[in-house]
Scaffold this motif. Structure first.
Motif: not given
Length: 301
Positions: A86-95, A110-112, A116-118
């Motif tokens: 997330a810090a490197l703004e990659r693509r993340i899918v949660f299932l 996102a809160a982690l 900074f803000t996503w």
């Protein structure tokens, strides 16, 4: 937000018609600045007109956040890998099987990232019609119900972190997730993260404890940014990126910063800092000040 939802629920139990005047009054009221309060007149049958005061928090870093979901579903090591992605703004899918775990898990992730803000695509629960979102070439953080797993796996996904919250495992990796964060800081964060067996009494205490572990990471990696903003006579700041990235003595930290400064979230953070020479107030600045004080050499008495 919680107070507003509570008021809506209170009116819903009386009648749906009572909700609309309240929401209309809310829409017509000016949006308060952080820390300020707005007063809304609201009529409730059998109670008369009430004056409802709503205060906007100075910061919303822990508002509606439940880190317990991540700790229940994933090991601390996997949480750090998700954070690094997330810090490197990659693509993340949660299932996940249920909608609650999806929405809570993605919101906690996102809160982690605080302070900074996503700022890219963010969909806590993707409807079936939008499953092709996972083919998007831009950064995203989305949640998908596990019953659509086969459809997701059929999509041509590249460099995506696929997280199965139900099973507590990764179904797809980029491959370098363990190498993104500086090793020493990664070990410190693992030692700081609580487990579900820790004697933490309330969810609020748990949230604060988890958040602080990640806040300290950013304090130690980017906390020197104010020293690398040059100011002109008109009060406009100019961030010096190269000296900022070279400043840490740790090679691993310098390597992380060279990648992190290219993210949109860091760019927006620095743009805000360049507009105001006076350091922004808030929890992050408080922790930054504390860290700088600890680093100062103590005078011998």
């Amino acid at each position: 937000m919680k107070n507003i939802l509570d008021e809506v629920e209170k009116r819903r139990q009386i009648s749906a018609a009572v909700i609309y005047p309240f929401m209309q009054g809310l829409r017509e009221s000016p949006f308060p600045a952080p820390g300020k309060t707005v007063t809304i007149k609201s009529f409730i049958p059998d109670s008369g007109t009430e004056l409802l005061e709503l205060t906007r928090p100075l910061e919303s870093r822990l508002e509606h956040v439940e880190f317990q979901v991540l700790l229940q579903c994933l090991s601390p090591e996997k949480i750090l890998q998700i954070f690094a992605s997330a810090a490197l703004e990659r693509r993340i899918v949660f299932l996940a099987e249920d909608l609650s775990s999806l929405s809570k898990g993605i919101h906690a992730t996102a809160a982690l990232l605080y302070p900074f803000t996503w700022c890219h695509t963010y969909i806590p629960v993707v409807p079936e019609q939008l499953l092709s979102t996972v083919c998007c070439p831009t950064p995203f953080m989305v949640g998908v119900q596990k019953r659509y797993l086969d459809e997701i796996l059929d999509q041509p996904m590249e460099e995506v972190l696929l997280v199965d919250l139900s099973e507590g495992k990764f179904l797809k990796l980029v491959g370098d997730e363990e190498e993104i964060l500086p090793g020493k800081l990664q070990s410190e964060m693992l030692a700081s993260l609580p487990t579900m067996n820790n004697n933490i009494k309330t969810s609020e205490e748990l949230n604060a404890h988890v958040s602080d572990a990640f806040v300290q990471f950013f304090v130690k990696t980017i906390g020197h940014y104010p020293a690398h903003i040059k100011w002109n006579r008109s009060g406009q700041g100019c961030f010096q990126e190269r000296p900022f990235c070279k400043a840490p003595t740790s090679r691993a930290c310098r390597r992380f910063l060279k990648r992190f400064v290219k993210t949109q979230m860091f760019s927006l953070f620095i743009q805000e800092a360049e507009r105001n020479r006076k350091c922004a107030e808030g929890y992050f600045q408080q922790k930054l000040n504390e860290y700088q004080e600890q680093k100062k050499p103590r005078r011998l008495s």
